[in-house]
Every structure is written in C-alpha cells, then in structure tokens.
Design a protein around this motif. Structure first.
Motif, short mmCIF file in Angstrom:
data_model
loop_
_atom_site.label_atom_id
_atom_site.label_comp_id
_atom_site.label_asym_id
_atom_site.label_seq_id
_atom_site.Cartn_x
_atom_site.Cartn_y
_atom_site.Cartn_z
N VAL A 174 58.40 -9.04 69.86
CA VAL A 174 59.40 -10.00 69.41
C VAL A 174 58.71 -11.08 68.61
N ALA A 175 59.24 -11.37 67.44
CA ALA A 175 58.69 -12.43 66.60
C ALA A 175 59.24 -13.77 67.06
N VAL A 176 58.35 -14.77 67.18
CA VAL A 176 58.75 -16.11 67.61
C VAL A 176 58.11 -17.14 66.70
N HIS A 177 58.75 -18.28 66.63
CA HIS A 177 58.20 -19.42 65.90
C HIS A 177 58.25 -20.61 66.87
N GLN A 214 63.23 -14.11 67.42
CA GLN A 214 63.89 -13.00 66.72
C GLN A 214 64.96 -12.39 67.62
N ASP A 215 66.15 -12.23 67.07
CA ASP A 215 67.24 -11.60 67.81
C ASP A 215 67.01 -10.10 67.90
N ALA A 252 64.77 -11.06 57.85
CA ALA A 252 65.89 -11.96 58.13
C ALA A 252 65.45 -13.10 59.06
N PHE A 253 64.60 -12.78 60.04
CA PHE A 253 64.10 -13.83 60.93
C PHE A 253 63.26 -14.84 60.15
N ALA A 254 62.41 -14.34 59.23
CA ALA A 254 61.60 -15.24 58.41
C ALA A 254 62.49 -16.14 57.56
N ALA A 255 63.58 -15.58 57.01
CA ALA A 255 64.51 -16.39 56.22
C ALA A 255 65.17 -17.46 57.10
N ARG A 256 65.49 -17.07 58.34
CA ARG A 256 66.09 -18.05 59.26
C ARG A 256 65.10 -19.17 59.59
N CYS A 257 63.81 -18.81 59.73
CA CYS A 257 62.79 -19.82 59.98
C CYS A 257 62.66 -20.77 58.78
N ARG A 258 62.70 -20.20 57.58
CA ARG A 258 62.59 -21.06 56.39
C ARG A 258 63.77 -22.01 56.31
N ALA A 259 64.98 -21.51 56.63
CA ALA A 259 66.15 -22.38 56.59
C ALA A 259 66.03 -23.50 57.63
N ALA A 260 65.57 -23.14 58.83
CA ALA A 260 65.40 -24.17 59.87
C ALA A 260 64.33 -25.17 59.47
N LEU A 285 58.17 -23.48 52.73
CA LEU A 285 57.36 -22.44 52.09
C LEU A 285 56.35 -21.84 53.06
N ARG A 286 55.90 -22.65 54.03
CA ARG A 286 54.88 -22.18 54.96
C ARG A 286 55.45 -21.81 56.32
N ALA A 287 56.79 -21.75 56.38
CA ALA A 287 57.42 -21.46 57.68
C ALA A 287 56.98 -20.11 58.23
N SER A 288 56.79 -19.14 57.33
CA SER A 288 56.42 -17.80 57.79
C SER A 288 55.05 -17.78 58.45
#
Length: 858
Positions: free
Chosen positions: A688-691, A698-699, A706-714, A823-826
């Motif tokens: 499971v991917a987590v930040h 990650q759901d 998609a999870f990376a995009a959600r992290c960038r948005a957050a 930009l560095r969220a990932s």
C-alpha cells in the motif's frame, strides 16, 4: 589532444559594467575541474541551470559524465529537442497545470519553444547545437530499486567475485560491507558493520566465498547460515557467537526478502560497474558517443539513498584508483543537491568517506567532482577546502555567506583580493543566473559570470512515470518476435499469479496473452489447479514453487515424494465430510487415458489491517495443492486457482485416482485444510502506498498514478494554506518596517531642512565677524548637531530599507519553497507491506479439487 574549453556564458570583473558592454565570453578550461568544483546558491539562483550547462559542455567536449540525482532534476538532460519546436515540447506539458493557467498545452508549448529559441540565440546557439549534443551523447538513466528506468543490480558486489580482492582488499571489503548493510537494512536488522552480529557473520561467510572466486548471493548465504562452513567468529565458536535459532530466524527473514517481488528489482539490471558505464561506445550505430550516466535515487527513502550511493561511490573510488595518472579531465562526476550526503563532523553517513576520498585522490587520475547544494552549511569544510573552482549564487543568510567566505579562504588562503565584507555584500545582491566565480587557476581568480541558456529544457523534477517514458525514448525498440517462436508460444500456457505476490492494485490485462474466452465448458482444454494444462505427459510443466518456504519444509517435502499412482476408478471417490468437490474442465468426451488426480483446495479470506495507517483490505483466494500419499498437501506445489476453470461435475468417461487412505480420518482432512490456511497466512501480503506527511493512504484498487495525483492536489492545498500563513506572518513585520521607513524619511527631511536653514562654514565665519565669536560658536554647534541628526536619520532610513528588502526576500524564498511542495509530493510516497495476523485468515470452504491429467490407458 587537450579538451576544448567549456563555454559557460559571459563574465565580467567584480567592479565591471553589469551590462553587455562590460562582458566577455566565459570559457572555463576543462582541466580546471580536475581540482573539483562547488556550486552553491539559494532557491531561484540558477544553481541547477549552471550544473546542467557544465554537464552539457563536458559532453560536447567528449568527457564522460556520471550524475547523481536525488531530486529528479538531472533527467532534464534528456529533454533535448533538435528542432526546438512546439510539437517536441507539448507531449511533456502537464495538462492540469496548463488548465489552471487557463491555457492549452499547445499554447504553453509554443511559448516554451519560443523562449528556448530566443534564449539560445542570445547565447549564440541554436537547434543545430541541440541536435549535435543529442547525436554525440549516449545517455543512460539508471534507477536502482525500481524498473521505472534502467534497473541496477546493486548487490553485484555479492553475487559477482571481484578482482579487487587481489588488487585493493580495502576497497573490496568496503563494497562488500556496503552491500551487506543495504541487505540488512531491507530486512530491518542492524546494518552497522562494527556492532551488528548479523553483519559480522554474513561478512565472514561472504568474504570466504568471494576470496575463493565463488558467488556469495543470498541463496549461497542462506545455505551457509544453515550449515556454517566456519568454526569460529573471532574468539568465539560460531554457535556461541550466533546461536542456531537466531541464525534460522535471520535465514527466514532473508528468504522472505529473497522471495519478495519488490526485492527482485534490486537484483536485476545493469551490474554496478562504473568502468563499464563510463567507457566510450565503440562500433555500431553508437560509435564515438560520449556516456552520460544519470543515477536517479529520487524514488528511494533516505536510508536507501545513503546505502545505494555509498555502494556507488565505493565502486567509483575503486575505478578511479585503477586509472593511470593524468592532468587532463578524463571524466566528470556531478552530484546535485548533496545535502545530507557529505555533512560536517561528527555526522558520518555511508557516502561521506568515499566522497571525501574522491575529492582528495581523484584529481591525480583526471576525474573531477562537482558538488552542488543550496546551503553551504550542508558540506564538510574538508570538502569545501578541496575545491579549486567555486560558483556561488545568491545567498540569503549571513551564516551561509560566512561559510562560503571561510571555505574560499581555506581553499587558497584568501578570497582573491576581495574583502570579506565586500564579498558578503556581493553574494547577497547577485541576480538569478549570475555567480561569483573563484578559480584558483585563473588570473584574476575572482569575477562574476552569467550562465548561458542550457541546450536541454529545464522542465523541473521528473516523476517516476515520466522516467519510464524518457528511458523508452532513448532505448532502441525491442527486436521483432520470431514468427515461428510466436506460434509456439501461442500454444503454451501461462501460469497463474503467485499466491505470495499480491498487489492491492488490479493487474492490467496483457494484450499479448489475450484470447477469446471459451463459449462453454465443453470447449475448454483440460486444466488443472493453477491453470496448468496437463494433456501431454511428455510436456508436463514444472510445478510452481512457493515464494517463501523454510529449509525444513523443503526437506520434508523431498522426503514425501509422491508414489506412482494406483489404478484409476471410473467413479469419483467421495469427498471427506464437509468438503466440496470441484473438477477441472475437460472435453465433453474424455480421451482414452484421461483421468483426475486429487488436490485439496481451500477458499480463504485474508484481512490485512494497519490501524495506524487506517487501512483495511480483504484478499480472497482459492489455493490448492496436490495430496501426498499420507493425506497431507504438498506445500511445495501450492497454486492459486481461477474458479472459472473449475466445474461441479466431472467429464464423462473420465477415470479417478484413489484418495490417500489417511484422508478418511477427520483429523487428517482437517490438518490438510489447516496446512493450506497456514500457507495463506505465511504468503499473503499486500503493498500500500502511503504519504505520511500528508496523512494519505492509497485506496484499495486505486492506481498509483491516481494516488500520486491525489497527493499533489493535497500538497497544493496545503501549500496554498501555508502561503497565506507566510504572508500573514510577514505582513505585520513588513508594515512595521514601512512605518519605520516613513518615520525615518520624515526625520531625514526635517533634519535636512534644519541643516539648510543654518549658516555654512563661510556664513559662520562672517557671523563671527559681525556678531562675535560666541554667537558664531553657538551657530557652529547647532550646525554640527543638525548634521549629526541628518546622518542618524539617513542611517535609520538606509537600515530600515535594507531590512525591508531582506524581509521581502525571505518571504519570497519561503513562498518559492512552498510552491515546490506539489511538484515534490511524489517524493514522499512510501510503500508499506501489509501481512495478516494469524487470526485474520478465515476459511470460506474446503474442497476436493480434481486435476485433469493424461496418464495413458488404465
């Protein structure tokens, strides 16, 4: 033949005209970098742009370059567009970013193409220069620990005997130690070479093998752990130093690591061989090309970065020591964002020792090292003092400027005739892309330089997915398949997924293996458990092996090899109480000799939970294993079944092998089901991917992109909120300084009026003649007081104005840093491994699964 100078931009004297009239081309002789270089500068100073220009000039001059990338910027070197057209830029434009600006990707691409053409033209360059750089460069993008780029076999020091054991024992031992530390870190054990018993024991076992020209891979080390070939470690017997139970526990953990699909990426790909990486290409279509090797570790966590780069620098140091001496630049090593890898004393990460050794020794062999960082406080002073070329961009804090002045003084006994205060003021006021340059080989040694436009598009950090696209763009296409082989492969059967490599994301279909589904069970080929076709006994596929199995289990399975099958029956034997009966699909009319053999199948549901992460996943699977004569399942041949390949009734005319007699006992049947449940407990896992910083997980079923995009948005939302806080925090200070400036300005105007109203020196003399000396003396005193008041007001105004500029700059720096968060969220995404607890694996049902086989007439 001497290497051509590096054309980096324009230069001017420290006191020269800042305009074009006072500038001249800045050409840095290549051999000046043999004594190494340091690039420092705050965010927005143009530091990464200068590093990229240095790399480009080295490649244009035929000098191989090894780049270490920890942030994701250096792969920008691969964005070389020979035509500088909008069509070349557009595929790499982020549509969401363009949409936020109310523009299309085409508009953004056209603007970028025009900007790059104009910028290069101002430096006397153009599309032809970009095309020439691309044509003569042989790029490689290495990504240890992932297949996003070209993977690296980071443990090749273990699995490949090295000649260094004869040539440089210390270097060979350091490389081995770094490999073992990485290995132990991956299983959560103490990696310290001096204090870890695990490290010491494995080092003894591995060194014994490597000195004997034998591989010391994980498989070999596991065998040595089970039966140590040495009697003692130090002054203690091996069992006293490391008890058998502890060795067995370590072996289990290493075996789990060995079976992990994630770990497989650490053991495949290019060998960790710097000499091969930097060797110029010869012959073929790539003849005469200069290697440009980028080692990207942006996707790794901090500990993994330190260990992997420690391995890399040890290998690099070993290669350097084996070269012949030269004063020419033979190769360039570039390390951008060196923060944390070469820290001041007493910190001592795995990268520090080899880096310091390179800075002290590599110059004698023609290998230059360029280190770049935002904060000079990040670097050990010994490293700073070894650099002969300095490129210093704008530095905001007094501590940073003092450290640079101290480093320059340590490098050559002074700052090239520049006063420390003047140098500090210069560093504070430098505009973007302008650097204070200090080169001990030049006269004068100190000057200012403005860097040219880079031939590569400086796009910014590259994501893991984009790295894959870049690698595909620089790699040759795969060879066309052999039609005959393709026809043969189309008839082969692909094994089912392994039970021990569960992934929380759904697997994408493979178009190469797609085939129309059978319209009815009667049209299906006979398929046994695990999806294995066993029609022809001469081509019976090998049984799949479990990913995690102890040595004892393997020995037990070997001791219970299945006996020859007994005569077949024509009716299915009854299943044990409580068991269902399932059958592999077969033709409507079974061919002669077609028969079923018994397997045990268990439908299990594993609940994977992590309360800290707030994750709860359910994994259902149907596991099966052939039954041994004693009624136990053969755990060495466990397979996952596809329920669609099973039926509830047998094929007409089929024969059945007998059930093992012990299975008639209820206890034996229960033990068989329990053994498969235990197997599911031992082998089921999910990633499971987590930040952690953003508190996101990650759901289930959510793609990583998609999870990376959600992290960038957050991260964007968080950055926007923090930017408001920064503005709000600075606003009162800015307002107070504005009031101070206004008050100081008013006092200055008042003092200036007072000075203007008082007689000057000549007027005071005339006043003394007319009104007497006392009157003149009083007038002089008033004039002096007014002049002092005017000077104080001027000084207050100047100081307040400077403080306001510093405050605005500090606010801008914080806002710029926050702009980088999305930009560095990932980079903050980590992968967490989930395994079930023993009580979290439940059995839905147990079945007697009849596998189809062709054993000849019965």
């Amino acid at each position: 033949m001497p290497t051509r100078p590096f054309t980096l931009g324009r230069s001017r004297p420290l006191s020269g005209d800042p305009g074009a009239a006072g500038a001249r081309p800045f050409e840095l002789p290549a051999h000046h970098l043999v004594t190494h270089g340091v690039v420092v500068g705050m965010t927005g100073s143009g530091k990464t742009g200068l590093v990229m220009v240095l790399v480009e000039e080295a490649l244009r001059s035929g000098v191989p370059v090894l780049m270490v990338d920890v942030k994701g910027d250096l792969p920008n070197l691969l964005f070389t567009f020979p035509e500088l057209s909008a069509a070349e830029f557009e595929p790499w434009i982020d549509p969401s970013a363009a949409a936020r600006d109310g523009r299309s990707t085409t508009d953004v691409a056209e603007g970028l193409a025009a900007r790059w053409r104009d910028g290069l033209a101002s430096s006397g360059l153009g599309p032809a220069n970009v095309a020439a750089l691309r044509a003569r460069t042989a790029p490689r993008l290495l990504t240890p620990g992932t297949t996003a780029g070209e993977p690296v076999h980071v443990l090749s020091a273990l699995e490949t005997p090295s000649p260094l054991w004869d040539e440089d024992e210390e270097a060979a031992r350091e490389a081995l130690s770094a490999s073992l530390s990485l290995l132990l870190r991956l299983v959560g054990r103490d990696p310290d070479p001096a204090r870890s018993r695990e490290h010491v024991l494995l080092a003894h076992l591995a060194e014994r093998r490597l000195r004997g020209r034998r591989a010391a891979g994980l498989e070999e080390l596991l065998a040595d752990l089970a039966d140590p070939p040495i009697a003692a470690v130090g002054a203690l017997g091996v069992d006293e130093f490391f008890a058998p139970k502890e060795r067995q526990a370590l072996a289990r953990e290493l075996n789990t690591l060995l079976a992990s699909p994630t770990f497989a990426t650490w053991r495949k790909g290019a060998p960790l061989d710097v000499a091969a990486w930097l060797a110029p290409q010869a012959g073929g279509s790539g003849g005469g090309k200069t290697p440009a090797v980028i080692v990207s570790v942006a996707h790794l966590d901090d500990d993994e970065r330190l260990l992997v780069l420690g391995l890399l620098f040890d290998q690099l140091l070993s290669w350097v020591r084996g070269l012949s001496g030269t004063s020419d630049l033979r190769a360039l090593v570039v390390f951008d964002e060196v923060f944390g890898f070469l820290p001041p004393h007493p910190a001592n990460p795995p990268t520090k020792r080899p880096l310091l050794a390179l800075l002290k020794q590599a110059r004698a062999f023609g290998v230059g090292v360029v280190l770049a960082t935002q904060n000079p406080m990040d670097l050990d002073y010994k490293a700073l003092s070894n650099a002969g070329a300095w490129f210093v961009g704008r530095l905001q804090t007094d501590a940073d400027r003092e450290r640079v002045v101290e480093g320059l003084s340590g490098a050559d006994g002074g700052a090239g005739g520049v006063e420390a205060a003047a140098l500090s003021a210069t560093l504070k006021a430098l505009p973007p892309r302008t650097f204070f340059v200090r080169d001990v080989h030049m006269q004068p040694p100190s000057f200012l330089a403005e860097t040219r436009f880079s031939l590569s598009w400086l796009r910014g950090p590259v994501t893991r997915r984009e790295i894959g696209r870049l690698v595909r763009s620089i790699s040759p296409p795969p060879p066309a398949p052999d039609p005959a082989r393709a026809s043969l492969d189309s008839r082969s059967v692909h094994p089912a997924p392994r039970a021990d490599s569960l992934d929380p994301r759904p697997a994408s279909p493979d178009p190469r293996r797609a085939s129309p589904a059978p319209s009815s069970p009667a049209q299906r080929a006979p398929v046994g458990p695990g999806g294995t076709v066993v029609l022809d006994p001469r081509h019976t596929p090998a049984a799949p092996q479990p990913a995690r199995r102890s040595a004892a289990a393997r020995a037990d399975a070997g001791a219970r090899a299945p006996a020859p099958p007994p005569p077949a029956a024509t009716a299915p034997p009854p299943a044990p109480d409580g068991w269902r009966s399932l059958y592999a699909h077969a033709p409507a009319a079974a061919p002669e000799g077609f028969r079923y053999v018994p397997w045990v199948a268990v439908s299990v549901i594993a609940h994977l939970r992590d309360t800290k992460l707030g994750v709860a996943l359910n994994r259902s699977q149907l596991l099966a294993a052939p039954l041994l004569p004693d009624g136990k399942p053969d755990l060495s041949r466990v397979s996952r079944l596809d329920a669609s390949l099973l039926a509830t009734s047998p094929a007409a005319g089929a024969r059945f092998a007998e059930l093992p007699a012990p299975l008639a006992k209820r206890a034996t049947a229960q033990a068989a089901a329990r053994a498969l449940r235990e197997h599911a407990y031992r082998t089921t896992e999910a990633a499971v991917a987590v930040h952690k910083e953003l508190g996101l997980t990650q759901d289930d079923g959510e793609p990583l992109e998609a999870f990376a995009a959600r992290c960038r948005a957050a991260a964007a939302r968080l950055a926007a909120a923090e930017q408001q806080q920064v503005v709000g925090r600075f606003a009162p200070k800015i307002a107070r300084l504005g009031e101070r400036i206004a008050a100081a300005k008013a006092r200055y105007g008042q003092a200036e009026a007072e000075v203007a109203a008082l007689p000057g020196a000549m007027g005071a003399a005339l006043l003394g003649l007319v009104a007497g000396r006392d009157t003149a003396r009083r007038a002089g005193t008033q004039r002096d007081k007014a002049a002092a008041k005017l000077e104080r007001a001027r000084q207050e105004w100047t100081e307040a104005d400077a403080a306001l500029r510093d405050l605005h700059a500090a606010q801008a720096a914080e806002l710029a840093t926050l702009e980088q968060l999305p930009l560095r969220a990932s980079e903050g995404i980590e992968t967490k491994r989930l395994v079930p607890k023993k009580n979290d694996v439940e059995v839905a049902f147990v079945a007697l699964a009849w596998a189809a086989t062709l054993a000849g007439p019965a």
